[in-house]
Design a protein around this motif. Structure first.
Motif, PDB file in Angstrom:
ATOM      1  N   THR A   1       0.840  -1.206   0.000  1.00  0.00           N
ATOM      2  CA  THR A   1       0.000   0.000   0.000  1.00  0.00           C
ATOM      3  C   THR A   1       0.867   1.244   0.000  1.00  0.00           C
ATOM      4  N   ASP A   2       1.896   1.258   0.833  1.00  0.00           N
ATOM      5  CA  ASP A   2       2.797   2.417   0.890  1.00  0.00           C
ATOM      6  C   ASP A   2       3.484   2.649  -0.444  1.00  0.00           C
ATOM      7  N   GLU A   3       3.912   1.576  -1.096  1.00  0.00           N
ATOM      8  CA  GLU A   3       4.574   1.699  -2.398  1.00  0.00           C
ATOM      9  C   GLU A   3       3.614   2.226  -3.456  1.00  0.00           C
ATOM     10  N   ARG A   4       2.401   1.698  -3.458  1.00  0.00           N
ATOM     11  CA  ARG A   4       1.404   2.147  -4.436  1.00  0.00           C
ATOM     12  C   ARG A   4       1.050   3.615  -4.215  1.00  0.00           C
ATOM     13  N   LEU A   5       0.878   4.018  -2.940  1.00  0.00           N
ATOM     14  CA  LEU A   5       0.591   5.426  -2.646  1.00  0.00           C
ATOM     15  C   LEU A   5       1.738   6.333  -3.069  1.00  0.00           C
ATOM     16  N   ALA A   6       2.964   5.895  -2.815  1.00  0.00           N
ATOM     17  CA  ALA A   6       4.139   6.692  -3.201  1.00  0.00           C
ATOM     18  C   ALA A   6       4.187   6.881  -4.715  1.00  0.00           C
ATOM     19  N   ALA A   7       3.878   5.831  -5.455  1.00  0.00           N
ATOM     20  CA  ALA A   7       3.887   5.922  -6.922  1.00  0.00           C
ATOM     21  C   ALA A   7       2.813   6.894  -7.416  1.00  0.00           C
ATOM     22  N   VAL A   8       1.627   6.822  -6.825  1.00  0.00           N
ATOM     23  CA  VAL A   8       0.542   7.722  -7.226  1.00  0.00           C
ATOM     24  C   VAL A   8       0.880   9.155  -6.833  1.00  0.00           C
ATOM     25  N   ASP A   9       1.425   9.349  -5.646  1.00  0.00           N
ATOM     26  CA  ASP A   9       1.800  10.697  -5.203  1.00  0.00           C
ATOM     27  C   ASP A   9       2.862  11.300  -6.116  1.00  0.00           C
ATOM     28  N   LYS A  10       3.814  10.472  -6.536  1.00  0.00           N
ATOM     29  CA  LYS A  10       4.864  10.946  -7.448  1.00  0.00           C
ATOM     30  C   LYS A  10       4.256  11.357  -8.790  1.00  0.00           C
ATOM     31  N   ALA A  11       3.354  10.510  -9.305  1.00  0.00           N
ATOM     32  CA  ALA A  11       2.699  10.836 -10.576  1.00  0.00           C
ATOM     33  C   ALA A  11       1.864  12.103 -10.449  1.00  0.00           C
ATOM     34  N   LEU A  12       1.198  12.281  -9.306  1.00  0.00           N
ATOM     35  CA  LEU A  12       0.420  13.500  -9.071  1.00  0.00           C
ATOM     36  C   LEU A  12       1.311  14.739  -9.084  1.00  0.00           C
ATOM     37  N   ALA A  13       2.450  14.648  -8.413  1.00  0.00           N
ATOM     38  CA  ALA A  13       3.379  15.778  -8.371  1.00  0.00           C
ATOM     39  C   ALA A  13       3.872  16.126  -9.773  1.00  0.00           C
TER      40      ALA A  13
ATOM     41  N   ILE B   1      -4.992  14.236 -13.424  1.00  0.00           N
ATOM     42  CA  ILE B   1      -4.880  14.506 -11.984  1.00  0.00           C
ATOM     43  C   ILE B   1      -6.107  13.963 -11.244  1.00  0.00           C
ATOM     44  N   ILE B   2      -7.279  14.183 -11.803  1.00  0.00           N
ATOM     45  CA  ILE B   2      -8.509  13.670 -11.186  1.00  0.00           C
ATOM     46  C   ILE B   2      -8.470  12.146 -11.123  1.00  0.00           C
ATOM     47  N   SER B   3      -8.030  11.525 -12.191  1.00  0.00           N
ATOM     48  CA  SER B   3      -7.919  10.070 -12.234  1.00  0.00           C
ATOM     49  C   SER B   3      -6.940   9.556 -11.182  1.00  0.00           C
TER      50      SER B   3
END
Length: 114
Positions: free
Chosen positions: A5-17, A40-42
């Motif tokens: 979960t932490d890895e997936r969140l980190a990947a999404v947060d990086k893509a968001l940034a 960004i919404i996705s």
């Protein structure tokens, strides 16, 4: 589970940034802004889905630990019906013409032929 979960969140947060940085660079290109905004919404929806899934997994783990503790506390074998045991372990019993489905609070389902 938590590490995933932490890895997936980190990947999404990086893509968001990255998408937010792209948005700043897009300037007045409206079609580019719309496309980046949709991305960004996705990504935000994906992040929320990951958090929801993690919460459900945590709840399931807590239920399983609670049931395990309860069963470990039982000192003698069951030889007759126990209302306390049924209420503690079983969430629902669905009766069909040809079978019954017993759903435990842990999420496990067992079909019993009638």
């Amino acid at each position: 589970m938590n590490g995933d979960t932490d890895e997936r969140l980190a990947a999404v947060d990086k893509a968001l940034a990255e998408k937010q940085a792209e948005l700043l660079e897009a300037g007045k290109d409206q079609s580019g802004i719309d496309e980046i905004g949709d991305a960004i919404i996705s990504l935000r929806e994906e992040r929320q889905d990951i958090l929801t899934e993690a919460a459900m997994n945590t709840e399931l783990i807590e239920k399983l630990e609670d049931l395990t503790t309860f069963l470990d506390e039982q000192t003698e074998a069951l030889t007759e019906y126990s209302e306390a045991m049924v209420r503690r372990l079983i969430a629902r019993i669905t009766v069909y013409e040809e079978k019954m489905t017993v759903e435990f609070k842990s999420g496990l389902e067992i079909d019993v032929d009638a």
